[in-house]
Design a protein around this motif. Structure first.
Motif: not given
Length: 392
Positions: A356-364
């Motif tokens: 979850h956190n990595d998806l938000l960070a990756y996509s901005g």
């Protein structure tokens, strides 16, 4: 966006969930900062153009974050404070006689009128915010019915689910998941309805209802998928028009028997599940995917069941393409396999939380599609306790 593993809400939670969210602190302090800025500027302004006239905006600035009572109080304060500034001799040499100058009287009247308007606007804003809070609360309840959180444990399996909405205001969409304990083992479903909006939500609800019912009745996985296919055919026929041929669902059906360390998979045009082992992450795909649900009549072939080992310590990750189609700032797709291999073994909750956190960070935090995921872990068998040696 959201993780649906929140705990159960008490009955009294409805009132709390229906309250409008509190405005940010900077917005609540904005009227005070505005007045302070005027006090700093006032002594250096020309006599003919006193900045105290700008106090007329205080009620409207207050209306952004406060209720009608506070706005009315800000209006009274602005009118009185304008009079104080107008009658203060130290302010750029003005005398007390300015207090009832016709320009100041007109300013008092305008401030009162603007304050009345701000009071009405604040009352309307509060009503709209309460209505929005009620709607979002009902949407939360609808999601908990449609996408109810899976149990943390079913038999010897540990589970966790994840749902992220592409829009911050949205709560439910066309992505779906489910885990059902049955006499034939734990049966799993993850799917993605073509399209958006209410039709997609209704189609997802129809598929989930069919799966939850048929999972207990059908003895083998192909029969379960066939029953879901027939349910989707009826659903598409009810829509009429060209929706019959266009409304379809990609899905993965999986089954983990209670008496064997294996997993059976039927893939209907969906991204293949991932098998996570220490030092290994692999796709469960043998190239025999069936068409998406409601398109099976185009092929007519029987459903193929692929069987894989599912040993203690293994973890199964089912997901929708909202994960792999998440784009970074440079337009590249999210490298799910690389990420999982670099993270190593994680418990289901930790795995989905990190994803979850990595998806938000990756996509901005600019994802374009809904996302659902389901993690299922078979814990490693603990070695039997060593018995103490008998006393001689």
């Amino acid at each position: 966006m959201r993780h649906p593993r929140a705990g159960r809400q008490p009955h009294g939670a409805m009132a709390a969930r229906s309250r409008p969210p509190a405005p940010p602190a900077w917005m609540r302090w904005l009227p005070v900062l505005y007045v302070v800025a005027l006090l700093v500027i006032e002594p250096v302004t020309p006599t003919d153009w006193p900045v105290s006239f700008a106090l007329i905006a205080v009620p409207l600035v207050t209306a952004f974050a406060s209720g009608p009572v506070v706005v009315a109080g800000a209006t009274v304060f602005s009118v009185l404070f304008e009079g104080v500034l107008a009658g203060t001799p130290c302010c750029a040499g003005r005398s007390v006689g300015y207090l009832w100058d016709r320009h100041y009287v007109a300013s008092y009247i305008c401030t009162a009128l603007v304050g009345a308007l701000g009071t009405v606007l604040a009352a309307h804003r509060i009503r709209r915010e309460r209505t929005l809070a009620d709607v979002r609360f009902v949407a939360d309840i609808a999601q908990r019915v449609l996408l109810r959180p899976v149990p943390h444990r079913i038999g010897g399996l540990l589970m966790e689910s994840l749902y992220l909405s592409a829009a911050a205001e949205a709560r439910i969409g066309g992505d779906l998941y489910e885990a059902v304990p049955t006499p034939y083992g734990v049966r799993l479903l993850i799917g993605d309805v073509r399209g958006k909006g209410l039709l997609a939500v209704e189609t997802a609800a129809a598929l989930l209802g069919a799966f939850r019912e048929a999972a207990h009745d059908e003895p083998d996985l192909p029969a379960l998928v066939d029953r879901a296919e027939r349910s989707m055919n009826r659903r598409a026929a009810q829509l009429g028009g060209n929706e019959v041929g266009e409304r379809f669902v990609t899905a993965v059906f999986a089954e983990i028997p209670a008496d064997g360390h294996l997993v059976r998979v039927v893939n209907c045009g969906h991204p293949p599940p991932l098998l996570i082992r220490p030092g290994e992450v692999s796709e469960l795909d043998r190239g025999r995917s069936a068409p998406p649900l409601n398109l099976g009549m185009l092929v007519g072939d029987p459903y193929h069941v692929d069987v894989y080992d599912f040993r203690p310590g293994d973890q199964l990750l089912l997901y929708t393409d909202g994960i792999t189609e998440t784009r970074g700032p440079d337009g590249s797709f999210y490298p799910l396999l690389q990420r999982l291999r670099s993270w190593g073994p994680l418990a289901p909750h930790d795995l989905l939380e990190r994803l979850h956190n990595d998806l938000l960070a990756y996509s901005g935090n600019r994802r374009q599609d809904d996302t659902a995921a389901l993690a299922v872990h078979l814990p490693a068998e603990e070695p039997p306790a060593r018995s103490a040696p008998a006393a001689g």
